[in-house]
Motif scaffolding. Sequence first.
Motif, PDB file in Angstrom:
ATOM      1  N   ASP A   1       1.020  64.938  22.020  1.00 38.10           N
ATOM      2  CA  ASP A   1       0.310  65.962  21.253  1.00 38.10           C
ATOM      3  C   ASP A   1       1.259  67.098  20.870  1.00 38.10           C
ATOM      4  O   ASP A   1       2.415  67.143  21.310  1.00 38.10           O
ATOM      5  CB  ASP A   1      -0.948  66.460  21.980  1.00 38.10           C
ATOM      6  CG  ASP A   1      -0.626  67.208  23.263  1.00 38.10           C
ATOM      7  OD1 ASP A   1       0.500  67.714  23.394  1.00 38.10           O
ATOM      8  OD2 ASP A   1      -1.509  67.284  24.133  1.00 38.10           O
TER       9      ASP A   1
ATOM     10  N   CYS B   1     -12.281  59.490  21.730  1.00 40.31           N
ATOM     11  CA  CYS B   1     -11.308  60.412  21.154  1.00 40.31           C
ATOM     12  C   CYS B   1      -9.905  60.095  21.623  1.00 40.31           C
ATOM     13  O   CYS B   1      -9.693  59.745  22.783  1.00 40.31           O
ATOM     14  CB  CYS B   1     -11.659  61.843  21.540  1.00 40.31           C
ATOM     15  SG  CYS B   1     -13.289  62.305  20.941  1.00 40.31           S
TER      16      CYS B   1
ATOM     17  N   GLY C   1      -7.486  62.238  22.025  1.00 36.01           N
ATOM     18  CA  GLY C   1      -6.892  63.248  22.908  1.00 36.01           C
ATOM     19  C   GLY C   1      -7.813  64.444  23.061  1.00 36.01           C
ATOM     20  O   GLY C   1      -8.894  64.490  22.463  1.00 36.01           O
ATOM     21  N   GLU C   2      -7.346  65.426  23.841  1.00 33.80           N
ATOM     22  CA  GLU C   2      -8.150  66.599  24.181  1.00 33.80           C
ATOM     23  C   GLU C   2      -8.580  67.411  22.959  1.00 33.80           C
ATOM     24  O   GLU C   2      -9.725  67.834  22.862  1.00 33.80           O
ATOM     25  CB  GLU C   2      -7.374  67.514  25.129  1.00 33.80           C
ATOM     26  CG  GLU C   2      -7.400  67.076  26.578  1.00 33.80           C
ATOM     27  CD  GLU C   2      -8.814  67.054  27.164  1.00 33.80           C
ATOM     28  OE1 GLU C   2      -9.725  67.693  26.585  1.00 33.80           O
ATOM     29  OE2 GLU C   2      -9.003  66.381  28.197  1.00 33.80           O
ATOM     30  N   GLN C   3      -7.609  67.621  22.029  1.00 31.47           N
ATOM     31  CA  GLN C   3      -7.945  68.455  20.866  1.00 31.47           C
ATOM     32  C   GLN C   3      -9.038  67.826  20.024  1.00 31.47           C
ATOM     33  O   GLN C   3      -9.940  68.494  19.533  1.00 31.47           O
ATOM     34  CB  GLN C   3      -6.717  68.631  19.989  1.00 31.47           C
ATOM     35  CG  GLN C   3      -5.765  69.675  20.518  1.00 31.47           C
ATOM     36  CD  GLN C   3      -4.523  69.757  19.640  1.00 31.47           C
ATOM     37  OE1 GLN C   3      -4.519  69.323  18.491  1.00 31.47           O
ATOM     38  NE2 GLN C   3      -3.465  70.309  20.185  1.00 31.47           N
ATOM     39  N   THR C   4      -8.936  66.505  19.890  1.00 32.80           N
ATOM     40  CA  THR C   4      -9.937  65.768  19.124  1.00 32.80           C
ATOM     41  C   THR C   4     -11.290  65.860  19.827  1.00 32.80           C
ATOM     42  O   THR C   4     -12.330  66.085  19.203  1.00 32.80           O
ATOM     43  CB  THR C   4      -9.485  64.299  18.994  1.00 32.80           C
ATOM     44  OG1 THR C   4      -8.174  64.286  18.454  1.00 32.80           O
ATOM     45  CG2 THR C   4     -10.404  63.498  18.111  1.00 32.80           C
ATOM     46  N   ALA C   5     -11.266  65.721  21.148  1.00 30.87           N
ATOM     47  CA  ALA C   5     -12.502  65.764  21.924  1.00 30.87           C
ATOM     48  C   ALA C   5     -13.153  67.144  21.836  1.00 30.87           C
ATOM     49  O   ALA C   5     -14.381  67.261  21.728  1.00 30.87           O
ATOM     50  CB  ALA C   5     -12.217  65.409  23.379  1.00 30.87           C
ATOM     51  N   ALA C   6     -12.321  68.191  21.830  1.00 27.82           N
ATOM     52  CA  ALA C   6     -12.865  69.554  21.749  1.00 27.82           C
ATOM     53  C   ALA C   6     -13.633  69.712  20.439  1.00 27.82           C
ATOM     54  O   ALA C   6     -14.719  70.288  20.398  1.00 27.82           O
ATOM     55  CB  ALA C   6     -11.734  70.572  21.847  1.00 27.82           C
TER      56      ALA C   6
ATOM     57  N   ARG D   1     -16.981  67.824  20.733  1.00 24.54           N
ATOM     58  CA  ARG D   1     -17.971  68.519  21.588  1.00 24.54           C
ATOM     59  C   ARG D   1     -18.656  69.640  20.830  1.00 24.54           C
ATOM     60  O   ARG D   1     -19.839  69.893  21.009  1.00 24.54           O
ATOM     61  CB  ARG D   1     -17.285  69.091  22.832  1.00 24.54           C
ATOM     62  CG  ARG D   1     -16.972  68.031  23.870  1.00 24.54           C
ATOM     63  CD  ARG D   1     -16.608  68.685  25.208  1.00 24.54           C
ATOM     64  NE  ARG D   1     -15.876  67.756  26.054  1.00 24.54           N
ATOM     65  CZ  ARG D   1     -14.549  67.737  26.169  1.00 24.54           C
ATOM     66  NH1 ARG D   1     -13.805  68.610  25.514  1.00 24.54           N
ATOM     67  NH2 ARG D   1     -13.970  66.840  26.946  1.00 24.54           N
TER      68      ARG D   1
ATOM     69  N   LYS E   1     -15.599  60.393  25.152  1.00 22.37           N
ATOM     70  CA  LYS E   1     -14.719  59.782  26.142  1.00 22.37           C
ATOM     71  C   LYS E   1     -13.321  59.909  25.561  1.00 22.37           C
ATOM     72  O   LYS E   1     -13.156  59.820  24.347  1.00 22.37           O
ATOM     73  CB  LYS E   1     -15.062  58.310  26.334  1.00 22.37           C
ATOM     74  CG  LYS E   1     -16.322  58.122  27.145  1.00 22.37           C
ATOM     75  CD  LYS E   1     -16.548  56.680  27.466  1.00 22.37           C
ATOM     76  CE  LYS E   1     -17.824  56.556  28.292  1.00 22.37           C
ATOM     77  NZ  LYS E   1     -18.444  55.251  28.105  1.00 22.37           N
ATOM     78  N   ILE E   2     -12.346  60.113  26.438  1.00 23.38           N
ATOM     79  CA  ILE E   2     -10.996  60.406  25.936  1.00 23.38           C
ATOM     80  C   ILE E   2     -10.013  59.326  26.398  1.00 23.38           C
ATOM     81  O   ILE E   2     -10.020  58.927  27.571  1.00 23.38           O
ATOM     82  CB  ILE E   2     -10.525  61.788  26.432  1.00 23.38           C
ATOM     83  CG1 ILE E   2     -11.562  62.851  26.022  1.00 23.38           C
ATOM     84  CG2 ILE E   2      -9.151  62.143  25.880  1.00 23.38           C
ATOM     85  CD1 ILE E   2     -11.314  64.217  26.614  1.00 23.38           C
TER      86      ILE E   2
ATOM     87  N   LYS F   1      -6.603  57.605  27.655  1.00 23.67           N
ATOM     88  CA  LYS F   1      -5.646  58.110  28.655  1.00 23.67           C
ATOM     89  C   LYS F   1      -4.348  58.564  28.017  1.00 23.67           C
ATOM     90  O   LYS F   1      -3.634  59.396  28.557  1.00 23.67           O
ATOM     91  CB  LYS F   1      -5.358  57.014  29.684  1.00 23.67           C
ATOM     92  CG  LYS F   1      -6.576  56.731  30.550  1.00 23.67           C
ATOM     93  CD  LYS F   1      -6.174  56.315  31.966  1.00 23.67           C
ATOM     94  CE  LYS F   1      -7.389  56.239  32.865  1.00 23.67           C
ATOM     95  NZ  LYS F   1      -8.265  55.115  32.496  1.00 23.67           N
TER      96      LYS F   1
END
Length: 494
Positions: free
Chosen positions: A364, A459, A461-466, A469, A476-477, A479
Motif C-alpha cells: 500500500d 476488499c 486492503g485496509e483503505q479499500t475496506a474503510a 464501511r 472482509k479483507i 491478507k
Amino acid sequence: MPGKVTLVGAGPGDPGLLTRKGLEALQGAEVVVYDRLVSPAILALMPEHAEHINVGKQAARHPVPQEQINQILLDKALEGKNVVRLKGGDPFLFGRGGEELELLAQHGVAFEEVPGITSAIAAPAYGGIPVTHRDCCSSLHIVTGHQRAGKELDIDFDALVRTRGTLVFLMGVSALPQICAGLLAAGMDPATPAAVVERGTTPAQRRISAALAALPETAAQAGVESPAVIVVGGVCALAEQFDWFDRLPLKGQSVVVTRPKERAGTLSDRLRSLGAQVWEYPCIATVPLDPCPALDGAMERLGEYTWLVLTSPAGVDALWRWLADHGKDARYLGTVKLAAIGPGTDRELQKHGLKADYVPQVYDAAHLGAGLPAGGPVLILRAQEGSPALTAALAERNIGYDDVATYRTVYDNPRSGELRALVEGEGVTLVTFTSASTVKGFVSSVGEDADFSRMTGLCIGEQTAAEARKHGIPVKIAKAATMDALIDRIIEGV
Ligand code: SAH
C-alpha cells in the motif's frame, strides 16, 4: 463482395467451453445473431462495435420465426458483412443449423461451421455423469423429447431399450413423464439409474438423480425447468462419486467484479473456475490526462530522478503511452530505479521487459513511502486522486518528490440500472473491491440509498475496506494486496 456467415457453437454455458476457433470468429464479427440458450458470459465476449441481433426463442413463443432468421443471415451477408450465427451447444445437434445454411447455399453465400460442445455430453459431465463407461454400456443415443403441440412423442422406445445404451434426451422437460412411461412400457427396469441436469455447466446447475420410475416425481418436486438434459442408464449411478462441479468451493456464490474492464478478466475467470456466478460491472474507468504538461516536463528531466514510482498498472500504461507518443522505448528510462506498489504493477512492468527494483512488503501507499530506499529525488506517476499516505511518508523522511497525475478515475457504469436490480434482487453474495475508487464507483452506480447489508465486500486492503464501511458494506479483507490473497480470502469466507 458478399460477406460470410460462420455458424458457431457456443457450447452449453460455461464460457470456457467456447472453442478457440469459435472465439476467434466471434471477435472478428461485424454482426452477431444469437439465441436464448447462449449464456450471458459468452454474450459478453461479443465485440462492442458489432451489431447484435437477438433472435432468441422462448418455449412456445417464437419472437423471430426460423425463415426470418435465415433471411437475416442472408441479408447481412449480402450487405458484405462478416456474420456470426451463435447457437447454444453444437449448431447441428437439434439446433436447426442445417436449415440456416440451406438458404445461404442457394444464394452462393460463403459459410463455415464451427462445432460446439454439446449440452448432451457436457451437462452430464459437469453433473458427474460420464455418458459412457465400459462397465455399463456400449452406446450413446441422443434423442429429442420435443413434442409437437397435440401430438404423441415420436420415439421408438422399444428400439431404444433394446440398445441397452445410455440415453440422453434434449428438450424433454415437459415430456419427462411420457418419456419415462414409454421406457418402462418397453420393458426397461424401473430401478435403472437416471438423472436430470438443469442449466448444465453454469453456476446455477442442478442435478436431480432418481431411479427411472421415480424421476418424473422427483424432478417435479424439485421444480426442474428447461433447459435440462435427461440421462438414463447405469452411468448415472457414477454421479455421486464423480460430481466434481457441485463441490467447487464457490459453487452457489454470486460475485460482482467491479474492476475496470481491461483488468477484470483474470479475476473473473478464476472466480468462475472455482464455481462462482460472476457478474462483471466495471464501475470505474481510467482516463489518461492528455495533454499532460506536468508529465512532459517530468519526463524531459527524467535523468534528474533516482526513483520512478508507479502505484498501479494504469500508471504503467500511461508511462508507456508517453514513451510511444514521443517515439521512444524502454531505453529512454536509462538508469532510473523503478518502484512498484505491488506485484500487479510489477507484472505490468515485466510485460515491457522491466522489473521493479523495489516493491514494499505490504502493498500500500504508506508502506511504499516508508520503505522506499533513500537517495535522490523521486518521480511519482499516478492517478489524480492518489493516496496522500505516499507523499506524507516521503515528506516525513525528507525525500524530495514530484507527484505527477497522469490519469484520472471516472465513475462510469452505463449498466447501473442492471446492477442495482441485481443488488436488490438478493442474488449477490459477494462484491470484490480492488481499490477505494472501485467502492466509490460501485456505490455511485447502485445508488447511495441501496441496502448493502446483505452482501460482503471483499476488499484488497485496509483503505479499500474503510471506504466500503463508510457505505454500510460489511467487509472482509485480503491478507495481502494481491489477487491471489483476495481469492484465498473469498474461499476461506464461504
Ligand atoms: N444444440 C444444442 C441443443 C439445442 S436443443 C446442444 O448441442 O446442446 C435445446 C435443448 O438442449 C434444451 O431443451 C436442453 O435439453 C438442452 N440444453 C441446452 N443447453 C443446456 C444446458 N446448459 N443444460 C442442460 N441442457 C441444455
